[in-house]
Scaffold this active site. Structure first.
Site, short mmCIF file in Angstrom:
data_model
loop_
_atom_site.label_atom_id
_atom_site.label_comp_id
_atom_site.label_asym_id
_atom_site.label_seq_id
_atom_site.Cartn_x
_atom_site.Cartn_y
_atom_site.Cartn_z
N SER A 111 -13.53 2.87 -5.23
CA SER A 111 -12.93 1.72 -6.16
C SER A 111 -12.31 2.12 -7.56
O SER A 111 -11.49 1.97 -7.83
CB SER A 111 -13.86 0.57 -6.28
OG SER A 111 -14.04 -0.01 -4.92
N HIS A 153 -1.01 -7.51 -5.45
CA HIS A 153 -1.74 -6.48 -5.55
C HIS A 153 -3.08 -6.44 -4.48
O HIS A 153 -3.30 -5.16 -4.02
CB HIS A 153 -2.22 -6.34 -7.04
CG HIS A 153 -3.25 -5.02 -7.24
ND1 HIS A 153 -2.98 -3.93 -7.15
CD2 HIS A 153 -4.79 -5.35 -7.47
CE1 HIS A 153 -4.05 -3.21 -7.32
NE2 HIS A 153 -5.11 -3.95 -7.53
N SER A 154 -3.75 -7.64 -4.44
CA SER A 154 -4.71 -7.81 -3.65
C SER A 154 -4.73 -9.30 -3.23
O SER A 154 -3.96 -10.08 -3.91
CB SER A 154 -6.08 -7.21 -4.14
OG SER A 154 -6.63 -8.06 -5.19
#
Length: 447
Positions: free
Chosen positions: A209, A338-339
Protein backbone atom coordinates in the site's frame (compact mmCIF):
# COMPACT_ATOMS: atom_id res chain seq x y z
CA UNK A 1 98.41 14.31 18.45
CA UNK A 2 99.06 17.69 16.79
CA UNK A 3 99.69 15.95 13.49
CA UNK A 4 96.37 14.15 13.74
CA UNK A 5 94.49 17.42 14.46
CA UNK A 6 96.14 19.16 11.47
CA UNK A 7 95.16 16.21 9.24
CA UNK A 8 91.51 16.40 10.32
CA UNK A 9 91.42 20.17 9.82
CA UNK A 10 92.88 19.84 6.37
CA UNK A 11 90.36 17.15 5.45
CA UNK A 12 87.47 19.31 6.78
CA UNK A 13 88.67 22.25 4.72
CA UNK A 14 88.80 20.15 1.59
CA UNK A 15 85.25 18.84 2.17
CA UNK A 16 83.93 22.33 2.95
CA UNK A 17 85.48 23.83 -0.20
CA UNK A 18 84.14 20.93 -2.29
CA UNK A 19 80.66 21.42 -0.87
CA UNK A 20 80.80 25.15 -1.50
CA UNK A 21 81.91 24.58 -5.09
CA UNK A 22 79.08 22.03 -5.59
CA UNK A 23 76.52 24.45 -4.13
CA UNK A 24 77.77 27.18 -6.39
CA UNK A 25 77.51 24.87 -9.37
CA UNK A 26 73.94 23.84 -8.43
CA UNK A 27 72.89 27.46 -7.96
CA UNK A 28 74.42 28.36 -11.29
CA UNK A 29 72.59 25.57 -13.05
CA UNK A 30 69.31 26.53 -11.31
CA UNK A 31 69.68 30.11 -12.51
CA UNK A 32 70.37 28.87 -16.01
CA UNK A 33 67.28 26.58 -15.80
CA UNK A 34 65.13 29.44 -14.60
CA UNK A 35 66.40 31.68 -17.33
CA UNK A 36 65.54 28.98 -19.86
CA UNK A 37 62.02 28.62 -18.40
CA UNK A 38 61.44 32.38 -18.53
CA UNK A 39 62.71 32.48 -22.07
CA UNK A 40 60.43 29.61 -23.02
CA UNK A 41 57.40 31.36 -21.52
CA UNK A 42 58.30 34.51 -23.40
CA UNK A 43 58.43 32.53 -26.60
CA UNK A 44 54.93 30.87 -25.99
CA UNK A 45 51.73 32.14 -27.61
CA UNK A 46 49.41 34.34 -25.46
CA UNK A 47 47.20 32.25 -23.07
CA UNK A 48 43.66 31.70 -24.41
CA UNK A 49 41.15 31.24 -21.54
CA UNK A 50 38.44 30.12 -23.95
CA UNK A 51 40.37 26.90 -24.48
CA UNK A 52 40.05 25.90 -20.82
CA UNK A 53 37.86 22.88 -20.06
CA UNK A 54 36.12 22.24 -16.73
CA UNK A 55 37.84 19.49 -14.74
CA UNK A 56 35.20 19.16 -12.03
CA UNK A 57 34.40 15.48 -11.37
CA UNK A 58 30.65 16.02 -10.93
CA UNK A 59 29.47 16.98 -14.42
CA UNK A 60 30.35 17.16 -18.11
CA UNK A 61 30.08 20.70 -19.41
CA UNK A 62 31.73 23.72 -20.97
CA UNK A 63 32.64 27.07 -19.38
CA UNK A 64 30.53 30.12 -20.30
CA UNK A 65 31.12 33.75 -19.45
CA UNK A 66 27.51 34.96 -19.43
CA UNK A 67 25.13 34.59 -16.47
CA UNK A 68 22.11 32.69 -17.77
CA UNK A 69 19.65 30.33 -16.10
CA UNK A 70 18.17 27.47 -18.08
CA UNK A 71 14.50 28.12 -18.78
CA UNK A 72 12.47 24.89 -18.52
CA UNK A 73 9.77 26.04 -20.94
CA UNK A 74 12.30 26.93 -23.65
CA UNK A 75 13.38 23.32 -24.10
CA UNK A 76 10.97 21.56 -26.48
CA UNK A 77 8.91 18.76 -24.96
CA UNK A 78 9.88 15.12 -25.35
CA UNK A 79 7.84 13.68 -28.27
CA UNK A 80 5.31 10.89 -27.83
CA UNK A 81 6.18 7.73 -29.75
CA UNK A 82 3.26 5.90 -31.34
CA UNK A 83 2.67 3.19 -33.94
CA UNK A 84 -1.11 3.45 -34.53
CA UNK A 85 -3.33 6.47 -34.87
CA UNK A 86 -6.63 6.63 -33.02
CA UNK A 87 -8.39 4.70 -35.76
CA UNK A 88 -5.98 1.78 -35.52
CA UNK A 89 -4.03 2.61 -38.68
CA UNK A 90 -0.29 1.92 -38.74
CA UNK A 91 1.48 5.26 -39.27
CA UNK A 92 4.98 4.05 -40.14
CA UNK A 93 5.11 0.47 -41.52
CA UNK A 94 8.68 0.05 -40.28
CA UNK A 95 7.38 0.34 -36.71
CA UNK A 96 4.67 -2.31 -37.09
CA UNK A 97 5.70 -5.14 -34.72
CA UNK A 98 4.25 -7.64 -37.23
CA UNK A 99 2.52 -9.67 -34.54
CA UNK A 100 0.50 -12.70 -35.54
CA UNK A 101 -3.29 -12.74 -35.53
CA UNK A 102 -3.28 -15.10 -32.54
CA UNK A 103 -1.02 -12.76 -30.55
CA UNK A 104 -3.12 -9.68 -31.31
CA UNK A 105 -6.32 -11.52 -30.41
CA UNK A 106 -4.67 -12.55 -27.15
CA UNK A 107 -3.87 -8.89 -26.47
CA UNK A 108 -7.45 -7.88 -27.11
CA UNK A 109 -9.01 -10.67 -25.08
CA UNK A 110 -6.82 -9.95 -22.08
CA UNK A 111 -7.59 -6.23 -22.27
CA UNK A 112 -11.33 -6.81 -22.48
CA UNK A 113 -11.31 -9.56 -19.84
CA UNK A 114 -9.60 -7.16 -17.47
CA UNK A 115 -12.21 -4.54 -18.28
CA UNK A 116 -15.02 -7.00 -17.57
CA UNK A 117 -13.47 -8.13 -14.28
CA UNK A 118 -13.13 -4.48 -13.25
CA UNK A 119 -16.79 -3.76 -13.86
CA UNK A 120 -18.00 -6.75 -11.88
CA UNK A 121 -15.69 -6.25 -8.91
CA UNK A 122 -16.38 -2.51 -8.84
CA UNK A 123 -20.11 -3.21 -8.59
CA UNK A 124 -19.37 -5.89 -6.02
CA UNK A 125 -17.75 -3.29 -3.78
CA UNK A 126 -20.62 -0.88 -4.29
CA UNK A 127 -22.96 -3.64 -3.11
CA UNK A 128 -20.89 -4.17 0.04
CA UNK A 129 -19.57 -7.60 -0.97
CA UNK A 130 -15.90 -6.59 -0.86
CA UNK A 131 -14.31 -3.73 1.05
CA UNK A 132 -12.33 -1.91 -1.62
CA UNK A 133 -11.43 -1.93 -5.32
CA UNK A 134 -9.40 -0.05 -7.93
CA UNK A 135 -10.26 -0.26 -11.62
CA UNK A 136 -7.87 -0.14 -14.58
CA UNK A 137 -10.23 1.58 -17.05
CA UNK A 138 -8.34 3.29 -19.86
CA UNK A 139 -4.91 1.90 -18.97
CA UNK A 140 -5.29 -1.62 -20.35
CA UNK A 141 -2.87 -0.93 -23.20
CA UNK A 142 -0.02 -0.10 -20.82
CA UNK A 143 -0.52 -3.41 -18.99
CA UNK A 144 -0.77 -5.81 -21.90
CA UNK A 145 1.71 -4.10 -24.23
CA UNK A 146 4.44 -4.07 -21.60
CA UNK A 147 3.71 -7.54 -20.18
CA UNK A 148 3.89 -9.11 -23.65
CA UNK A 149 7.37 -7.67 -24.22
CA UNK A 150 8.86 -9.25 -21.10
CA UNK A 151 10.34 -12.66 -20.48
CA UNK A 152 8.37 -14.82 -17.99
CA UNK A 153 11.46 -14.94 -15.78
CA UNK A 154 11.62 -11.14 -15.47
CA UNK A 155 10.64 -9.78 -12.07
CA UNK A 156 7.68 -7.41 -11.81
CA UNK A 157 7.21 -4.75 -9.12
CA UNK A 158 3.75 -3.25 -9.45
CA UNK A 159 2.04 -0.33 -7.76
CA UNK A 160 -1.67 -1.18 -7.59
CA UNK A 161 -3.03 -0.61 -11.08
CA UNK A 162 -1.23 -3.34 -13.04
CA UNK A 163 -3.66 -6.25 -12.77
CA UNK A 164 -3.44 -6.75 -16.53
CA UNK A 165 0.27 -7.57 -16.30
CA UNK A 166 -0.49 -10.38 -13.88
CA UNK A 167 -3.44 -11.54 -15.97
CA UNK A 168 -1.30 -11.70 -19.11
CA UNK A 169 1.21 -13.85 -17.21
CA UNK A 170 -1.50 -16.39 -16.50
CA UNK A 171 -2.83 -15.47 -13.05
CA UNK A 172 -6.26 -17.20 -12.92
CA UNK A 173 -9.50 -15.32 -12.43
CA UNK A 174 -10.15 -17.54 -9.42
CA UNK A 175 -7.02 -16.13 -7.76
CA UNK A 176 -7.99 -12.52 -8.53
CA UNK A 177 -11.36 -13.13 -6.92
CA UNK A 178 -9.90 -15.02 -3.96
CA UNK A 179 -7.58 -12.12 -3.19
CA UNK A 180 -10.32 -9.49 -3.39
CA UNK A 181 -12.64 -11.62 -1.25
CA UNK A 182 -9.79 -12.59 1.11
CA UNK A 183 -11.04 -16.17 1.18
CA UNK A 184 -9.24 -19.40 2.02
CA UNK A 185 -7.83 -19.69 -1.52
CA UNK A 186 -6.07 -16.32 -1.33
CA UNK A 187 -2.29 -16.70 -1.65
CA UNK A 188 -1.92 -13.90 0.90
CA UNK A 189 -4.17 -15.75 3.37
CA UNK A 190 -6.56 -12.82 3.66
CA UNK A 191 -4.02 -10.45 5.17
CA UNK A 192 -3.92 -7.85 2.40
CA UNK A 193 -6.31 -5.22 1.11
CA UNK A 194 -8.15 -6.07 -2.14
CA UNK A 195 -6.15 -5.58 -5.40
CA UNK A 196 -2.84 -6.15 -3.56
CA UNK A 197 -1.97 -9.15 -5.70
CA UNK A 198 1.22 -11.17 -5.80
CA UNK A 199 2.50 -14.43 -7.23
CA UNK A 200 5.88 -15.99 -6.55
CA UNK A 201 5.37 -18.50 -9.38
CA UNK A 202 4.79 -15.68 -11.88
CA UNK A 203 7.61 -13.47 -10.55
CA UNK A 204 5.16 -10.75 -9.53
CA UNK A 205 6.16 -9.21 -6.19
CA UNK A 206 3.22 -8.67 -3.85
CA UNK A 207 1.89 -5.11 -4.01
CA UNK A 208 2.32 -2.84 -0.99
CA UNK A 209 0.00 0.00 0.00
CA UNK A 210 2.68 2.63 0.80
CA UNK A 211 3.32 4.64 -2.33
CA UNK A 212 6.60 4.23 -4.27
CA UNK A 213 8.26 1.75 -1.89
CA UNK A 214 8.60 -0.63 -4.84
CA UNK A 215 10.94 1.73 -6.72
CA UNK A 216 14.11 1.37 -4.58
CA UNK A 217 13.19 -2.27 -3.95
CA UNK A 218 13.20 -2.87 -7.70
CA UNK A 219 16.64 -1.25 -7.96
CA UNK A 220 17.95 -3.66 -5.35
CA UNK A 221 16.39 -6.64 -7.08
CA UNK A 222 17.84 -5.57 -10.42
CA UNK A 223 21.30 -5.26 -8.88
CA UNK A 224 20.96 -8.80 -7.51
CA UNK A 225 19.83 -10.07 -10.92
CA UNK A 226 22.85 -8.39 -12.51
CA UNK A 227 25.23 -10.08 -10.08
CA UNK A 228 23.62 -13.45 -10.79
CA UNK A 229 24.17 -12.90 -14.53
CA UNK A 230 20.92 -14.73 -15.27
CA UNK A 231 19.84 -12.82 -18.41
CA UNK A 232 16.85 -11.40 -16.54
CA UNK A 233 15.45 -7.92 -16.15
CA UNK A 234 13.27 -6.17 -13.59
CA UNK A 235 10.36 -3.89 -14.44
CA UNK A 236 8.93 -1.42 -11.96
CA UNK A 237 5.54 0.22 -12.49
CA UNK A 238 4.42 3.45 -10.84
CA UNK A 239 2.26 6.49 -11.52
CA UNK A 240 3.37 10.06 -12.10
CA UNK A 241 2.22 10.87 -8.57
CA UNK A 242 4.54 8.25 -7.08
CA UNK A 243 7.41 9.87 -8.99
CA UNK A 244 7.10 12.81 -6.57
CA UNK A 245 8.09 10.58 -3.67
CA UNK A 246 11.67 10.58 -2.40
CA UNK A 247 11.84 6.83 -3.04
CA UNK A 248 11.74 7.58 -6.77
CA UNK A 249 14.95 9.60 -6.54
CA UNK A 250 16.68 6.85 -4.58
CA UNK A 251 15.58 4.16 -7.02
CA UNK A 252 16.55 6.15 -10.12
CA UNK A 253 19.95 7.09 -8.78
CA UNK A 254 20.87 3.67 -7.41
CA UNK A 255 19.87 1.90 -10.62
CA UNK A 256 21.91 4.27 -12.77
CA UNK A 257 25.06 4.31 -10.65
CA UNK A 258 24.96 0.55 -10.08
CA UNK A 259 24.13 -0.04 -13.76
CA UNK A 260 21.13 -2.28 -13.20
CA UNK A 261 18.99 -4.08 -15.84
CA UNK A 262 15.82 -2.28 -14.83
CA UNK A 263 12.87 -0.76 -16.70
CA UNK A 264 11.08 2.03 -14.87
CA UNK A 265 7.57 2.13 -16.33
CA UNK A 266 5.62 5.26 -15.41
CA UNK A 267 1.90 5.32 -16.12
CA UNK A 268 1.19 9.02 -16.50
CA UNK A 269 -2.59 8.92 -16.37
CA UNK A 270 -3.21 12.59 -15.64
CA UNK A 271 -4.12 12.41 -11.96
CA UNK A 272 -2.47 11.45 -8.67
CA UNK A 273 -5.77 10.62 -6.95
CA UNK A 274 -7.33 14.11 -7.21
CA UNK A 275 -4.16 16.05 -8.01
CA UNK A 276 -3.82 16.88 -11.73
CA UNK A 277 -0.42 16.87 -13.39
CA UNK A 278 -0.22 20.67 -13.57
CA UNK A 279 -0.20 20.68 -9.77
CA UNK A 280 2.04 17.62 -9.51
CA UNK A 281 5.10 18.96 -11.35
CA UNK A 282 6.31 21.92 -13.42
CA UNK A 283 8.77 20.17 -15.73
CA UNK A 284 8.15 18.18 -18.91
CA UNK A 285 6.58 15.12 -17.34
CA UNK A 286 8.53 12.19 -15.96
CA UNK A 287 10.60 11.11 -18.98
CA UNK A 288 12.46 14.44 -18.84
CA UNK A 289 13.93 13.42 -15.48
CA UNK A 290 15.71 10.40 -16.94
CA UNK A 291 18.72 12.18 -18.48
CA UNK A 292 19.39 13.91 -15.16
CA UNK A 293 20.01 10.49 -13.64
CA UNK A 294 21.93 9.22 -16.65
CA UNK A 295 19.07 7.02 -17.87
CA UNK A 296 17.87 6.46 -21.42
CA UNK A 297 14.26 7.61 -21.60
CA UNK A 298 11.29 7.55 -23.94
CA UNK A 299 7.72 8.82 -23.90
CA UNK A 300 5.10 6.63 -25.57
CA UNK A 301 1.39 6.73 -26.33
CA UNK A 302 0.07 4.47 -23.57
CA UNK A 303 -3.21 3.99 -25.43
CA UNK A 304 -1.29 2.40 -28.32
CA UNK A 305 -0.58 -1.18 -27.25
CA UNK A 306 1.94 -1.64 -30.10
CA UNK A 307 3.94 1.44 -29.13
CA UNK A 308 4.09 0.21 -25.54
CA UNK A 309 5.11 -3.24 -26.74
CA UNK A 310 7.89 -1.94 -29.02
CA UNK A 311 9.33 0.41 -26.40
CA UNK A 312 9.30 -2.16 -23.61
CA UNK A 313 10.76 -4.89 -25.79
CA UNK A 314 13.69 -2.74 -26.90
CA UNK A 315 14.26 -1.40 -23.38
CA UNK A 316 14.25 -4.94 -22.02
CA UNK A 317 16.72 -6.14 -24.69
CA UNK A 318 19.17 -3.33 -24.04
CA UNK A 319 18.77 -3.36 -20.26
CA UNK A 320 19.90 -6.99 -20.16
CA UNK A 321 22.59 -6.66 -22.84
CA UNK A 322 24.09 -3.41 -21.56
CA UNK A 323 23.26 -3.52 -17.83
CA UNK A 324 21.63 -0.13 -17.65
CA UNK A 325 18.23 1.22 -16.57
CA UNK A 326 15.57 2.66 -18.87
CA UNK A 327 12.68 5.00 -18.15
CA UNK A 328 9.43 4.65 -20.11
CA UNK A 329 6.70 7.23 -19.60
CA UNK A 330 3.40 5.93 -20.98
CA UNK A 331 0.93 8.77 -21.55
CA UNK A 332 -2.59 7.55 -20.84
CA UNK A 333 -5.74 8.52 -18.94
CA UNK A 334 -7.40 7.13 -15.83
CA UNK A 335 -11.03 6.85 -16.89
CA UNK A 336 -12.28 5.40 -13.62
CA UNK A 337 -12.20 6.90 -10.16
CA UNK A 338 -8.89 6.54 -8.32
CA UNK A 339 -10.55 3.89 -6.17
CA UNK A 340 -13.92 3.08 -4.66
CA UNK A 341 -13.04 5.64 -1.96
CA UNK A 342 -12.84 8.42 -4.55
CA UNK A 343 -15.40 10.50 -6.46
CA UNK A 344 -13.57 12.00 -9.42
CA UNK A 345 -16.55 14.16 -10.43
CA UNK A 346 -15.39 16.53 -7.69
CA UNK A 347 -12.26 17.48 -9.61
CA UNK A 348 -12.87 16.76 -13.33
CA UNK A 349 -15.73 17.09 -15.77
CA UNK A 350 -17.87 14.33 -17.24
CA UNK A 351 -17.07 15.64 -20.73
CA UNK A 352 -13.34 15.16 -20.11
CA UNK A 353 -13.83 11.56 -19.03
CA UNK A 354 -16.19 10.83 -21.92
CA UNK A 355 -13.66 12.04 -24.46
CA UNK A 356 -11.06 9.49 -23.39
CA UNK A 357 -13.64 6.76 -22.96
CA UNK A 358 -15.23 7.24 -26.38
CA UNK A 359 -12.58 8.87 -28.58
CA UNK A 360 -9.17 7.60 -27.45
CA UNK A 361 -9.51 4.28 -25.66
CA UNK A 362 -6.79 1.60 -26.02
CA UNK A 363 -9.36 -1.19 -26.44
CA UNK A 364 -11.29 0.53 -29.23
CA UNK A 365 -8.04 1.45 -31.00
CA UNK A 366 -6.87 -2.17 -31.08
CA UNK A 367 -10.34 -3.29 -32.13
CA UNK A 368 -10.18 -0.89 -35.12
CA UNK A 369 -6.83 -2.43 -36.07
CA UNK A 370 -8.26 -5.98 -35.98
CA UNK A 371 -11.46 -5.04 -37.81
CA UNK A 372 -9.52 -3.43 -40.64
CA UNK A 373 -7.65 -6.71 -41.17
CA UNK A 374 -10.77 -8.83 -41.00
CA UNK A 375 -9.65 -10.47 -37.74
CA UNK A 376 -12.68 -9.38 -35.72
CA UNK A 377 -16.36 -8.76 -36.39
CA UNK A 378 -19.45 -7.55 -34.58
CA UNK A 379 -20.50 -11.17 -34.05
CA UNK A 380 -17.09 -11.96 -32.58
CA UNK A 381 -17.43 -9.00 -30.25
CA UNK A 382 -20.88 -9.97 -28.97
CA UNK A 383 -19.86 -13.59 -28.51
CA UNK A 384 -16.64 -12.75 -26.68
CA UNK A 385 -18.28 -10.17 -24.39
CA UNK A 386 -20.91 -12.71 -23.41
CA UNK A 387 -18.35 -15.45 -22.86
CA UNK A 388 -15.94 -13.27 -20.86
CA UNK A 389 -18.70 -12.01 -18.58
CA UNK A 390 -19.85 -15.58 -17.95
CA UNK A 391 -16.28 -16.64 -17.10
CA UNK A 392 -15.79 -13.76 -14.67
CA UNK A 393 -19.16 -14.34 -13.00
CA UNK A 394 -18.38 -18.01 -12.45
CA UNK A 395 -15.13 -17.12 -10.68
CA UNK A 396 -16.95 -14.39 -8.76
CA UNK A 397 -19.66 -16.74 -7.48
CA UNK A 398 -17.13 -19.40 -6.54
CA UNK A 399 -15.04 -16.94 -4.53
CA UNK A 400 -18.06 -15.57 -2.70
CA UNK A 401 -19.03 -19.03 -1.46
CA UNK A 402 -15.59 -20.01 -0.14
CA UNK A 403 -14.83 -19.87 3.57
CA UNK A 404 -12.51 -17.25 5.02
CA UNK A 405 -9.00 -18.25 6.18
CA UNK A 406 -8.60 -19.50 9.72
CA UNK A 407 -8.03 -16.70 12.26
CA UNK A 408 -5.00 -18.70 13.42
CA UNK A 409 -3.18 -17.60 10.27
CA UNK A 410 -2.91 -14.07 11.63
CA UNK A 411 -0.06 -15.27 13.81
CA UNK A 412 1.89 -17.44 11.39
CA UNK A 413 4.56 -16.76 8.75
CA UNK A 414 6.34 -14.09 10.80
CA UNK A 415 8.65 -16.35 12.80
CA UNK A 416 9.56 -19.97 12.20
CA UNK A 417 8.36 -20.70 15.74
CA UNK A 418 5.71 -18.58 17.41
CA UNK A 419 7.24 -16.25 20.00
CA UNK A 420 5.86 -15.94 23.58
CA UNK A 421 4.37 -12.50 22.94
CA UNK A 422 2.54 -13.79 19.85
CA UNK A 423 1.26 -16.75 21.87
CA UNK A 424 -0.20 -14.30 24.39
CA UNK A 425 -1.80 -12.26 21.61
CA UNK A 426 -3.31 -15.39 20.06
CA UNK A 427 -4.78 -16.51 23.40
CA UNK A 428 -6.17 -13.01 24.03
CA UNK A 429 -7.76 -13.01 20.57
CA UNK A 430 -9.54 -16.32 21.16
CA UNK A 431 -10.77 -15.23 24.61
CA UNK A 432 -12.23 -12.11 23.03
CA UNK A 433 -13.84 -14.02 20.15
CA UNK A 434 -15.48 -16.58 22.47
CA UNK A 435 -16.66 -13.89 24.87
CA UNK A 436 -18.35 -11.95 22.07
CA UNK A 437 -19.10 -14.84 19.78
CA UNK A 438 -22.36 -13.29 18.56
CA UNK A 439 -20.19 -10.79 16.64
CA UNK A 440 -17.84 -13.39 15.16
CA UNK A 441 -19.53 -15.95 12.84
CA UNK A 442 -16.77 -18.58 13.06
CA UNK A 443 -18.77 -20.95 10.88
CA UNK A 444 -17.71 -18.73 7.93
CA UNK A 445 -14.02 -19.40 8.61
CA UNK A 446 -11.91 -22.47 8.09
CA UNK A 447 -10.98 -24.36 11.24
Amino acid sequence: MAVAVRSVSKMYGVCFNAGRQATGLTASRLLQHRAFRVGAVRRQQPFDSTMEKPQFPGASAEFVDELKFIEPNVISGIPVYRVMDRQGNIINPSQDPQLSKETVLNFYQNMTMLNTMDRILYESQRQGRISFYMTNYGEEGTHIGSAAALDPSDIVFGQYREAGVLMYRGFPLDMFMAQCYANADDLGKGRQMPVHYGSKDLNFVTISSPLATQIPQAAGAAYAVKRENMNRAVICYFGEGAASEGDAHAGFNFSATLECPLIFFCRNNGYAISTPTNEQYRGDGIAARGPGYGMLSIRVDGNDVFAVYNATKEARRRAVAENQPFLIEAMTYRIGHHSTSDDSSAYRSVDEVNYWDKQDHPISRLRHYMTTRGWWSEDDERSWRKQSRKTVMEAFEKAEKRLKPSPELMFTDVYEEMTPNLEKQREAMWRHVHQYKEHYPLDQYEK
